[in-house]
Design an enzyme around this catalytic site. Sequence first.
Site, PDB file in Angstrom:
ATOM      1  CG  ASP A   1     -13.351   6.466  -1.302  1.00  9.09           C
ATOM      2  OD1 ASP A   1     -13.165   6.379  -0.071  1.00  9.09           O
ATOM      3  OD2 ASP A   1     -12.416   6.408  -2.130  1.00  9.09           O
TER       4      ASP A   1
ATOM      5  NE  ARG B   1     -10.802  -5.007   0.516  1.00 13.61           N
ATOM      6  CZ  ARG B   1     -10.033  -4.018   0.979  1.00 13.61           C
ATOM      7  NH1 ARG B   1     -10.561  -3.015   1.629  1.00 13.61           N
ATOM      8  NH2 ARG B   1      -8.735  -4.001   0.731  1.00 13.61           N
TER       9      ARG B   1
ATOM     10  CG  HIS C   1      -8.510   0.238  -2.820  1.00 11.46           C
ATOM     11  ND1 HIS C   1      -7.754  -0.873  -2.463  1.00 11.46           N
ATOM     12  CD2 HIS C   1      -9.165   0.626  -1.683  1.00 11.46           C
ATOM     13  CE1 HIS C   1      -7.947  -1.126  -1.176  1.00 11.46           C
ATOM     14  NE2 HIS C   1      -8.782  -0.245  -0.674  1.00 11.46           N
TER      15      HIS C   1
ATOM     16  CD  GLN D   1     -13.113  -1.377  -0.803  1.00 13.68           C
ATOM     17  OE1 GLN D   1     -12.335  -1.255   0.126  1.00 13.68           O
ATOM     18  NE2 GLN D   1     -14.340  -1.849  -0.643  1.00 13.68           N
TER      19      GLN D   1
ATOM     20  CB  CYS E   1     -14.517   1.550  -0.022  1.00 14.82           C
ATOM     21  SG  CYS E   1     -14.007   3.280   0.049  1.00 14.82           S
TER      22      CYS E   1
ATOM     23  NE  ARG F   1      -3.909   0.635   1.955  1.00 15.60           N
ATOM     24  CZ  ARG F   1      -5.146   0.802   2.445  1.00 15.60           C
ATOM     25  NH1 ARG F   1      -5.362   1.648   3.435  1.00 15.60           N
ATOM     26  NH2 ARG F   1      -6.165   0.139   1.943  1.00 15.60           N
TER      27      ARG F   1
HETATM   28  N1   CP Z   1     -11.426   0.172   2.480  1.00 15.14           N
HETATM   29  C1   CP Z   1     -10.145   0.065   2.897  1.00 15.14           C
HETATM   30  O1   CP Z   1      -9.222  -0.204   2.120  1.00 15.14           O
HETATM   31  O2   CP Z   1      -9.972   0.263   4.223  1.00 15.14           O
HETATM   32  P1   CP Z   1      -8.580   0.429   5.004  1.00 15.14           P
HETATM   33  O3   CP Z   1      -7.988   1.733   4.565  1.00 15.14           O
HETATM   34  O4   CP Z   1      -8.960   0.419   6.447  1.00 15.14           O
HETATM   35  O5   CP Z   1      -7.693  -0.723   4.643  1.00 15.14           O
HETATM   36  N1  NVA Z   2      -9.916   6.870  -1.464  1.00 15.54           N
HETATM   37  C1  NVA Z   2      -9.609   6.449  -0.117  1.00 15.54           C
HETATM   38  C2  NVA Z   2      -9.842   4.991   0.053  1.00 15.54           C
HETATM   39  C3  NVA Z   2      -9.671   4.495   1.453  1.00 15.54           C
HETATM   40  C4  NVA Z   2      -9.841   3.024   1.554  1.00 15.54           C
HETATM   41  C5  NVA Z   2      -8.156   6.811   0.200  1.00 15.54           C
HETATM   42  O1  NVA Z   2      -7.296   6.642  -0.669  1.00 15.54           O
HETATM   43  O2  NVA Z   2      -7.896   7.254   1.319  1.00 15.54           O
END
Ligand code: CP
Ligand code: NVA
Length: 298
Positions: free
Chosen positions: A217, A285, A128, A131, A257, A101
């Site tokens: 989101d 997930r 993502h 997701q 999400c 990530r």
């Molecule tokens: N939706 C999602 O990816 O959540 P986190 O940021 O908690 O992993």
């Molecule tokens: N768009 C959001 C998604 C979080 C899971 C971010 O990148 O923070």
Amino acid sequence: MNHLLSIEQLTRAQIESLLADAAVMKRERGRHGAQPLAGQTWALIFSKSSTRTRVSFEVGVSELGGRPMFLSAAEIQLGRGEPIKDTARVLGRMVHGAIFRTFAQSDVEEFARYANIPTINALTDEEHPCQILADLFTIQEKRGPMPGKVVAFIGDGACNVAHSWLFAAGKLGFELRIAAPAPYRPAPELLARAGGRVMCTEDPRAAARDADVLYTDVWVSMGKEAEAAQRLRTFEGYQINAALVQQARPDALVMHCLPAYRGREIDEETFEANAQTIFDQAENRLHVQKAILAWAVR
Ligand code: CP
Ligand code: NVA
């Protein structure tokens, strides 16, 4: 060996097969004997916060017989400027897979290229994919096959989650409507690359009309905190609330999400009225990512 870096790089058949495998993972959780990650260690390298992605991958790797190793990017030399390609070459000699990530999509791609181990994108600024695979699984589980469905994404149409939705629409033949303020529309180049039936509008009500799914989101994605005040002003009017839900089909799913910021992208009442769906979505997930992990080592 397979990487999951972007929905764009998957074929429709691969998506369908991952979703079918996820259904088996879910049905047989705790009962299936297959341990495709037996004897393996998987690194989770995270440059950003996470609850769902981290926990679901740590649990998923363990349930498939492997050992997860969480590495906060800030605590390894990566955080002090060691290049991605050097980190990748070291980890590639020690662990069997990586879940990454970070900020730039190109960093995840570079990591995969140099590490030569299965690499999974656990969120970048641009995508993502895990997701959206879990979201597709959730919709199909509750409402049947995607073709013919209308998904309305309300909010930041230029964020990672919206981008992955775009690529999914191009592959699976459902209609995607993105309601976003003009500066937060997906870039024309991305729309062209994704193909599919996509409608962009500044009018959330037009996007929501007779939709099967209303999806949102956060308005301030990770890494965009400096723009928070301006974003909150710009996105006002793009909230999923009772008035917007009224526009959609009576049986429409409301999805998020997570994490959710009540009073911004969704109001408290609408969130709680749809909590069953939203937390099924979060749970999925785990099942979908177990299918991704098993596929990654094939
Ligand atoms: N939706 C999602 O990816 O959540 P986190 O940021 O908690 O992993
Ligand atoms: N768009 C959001 C998604 C979080 C899971 C971010 O990148 O923070």
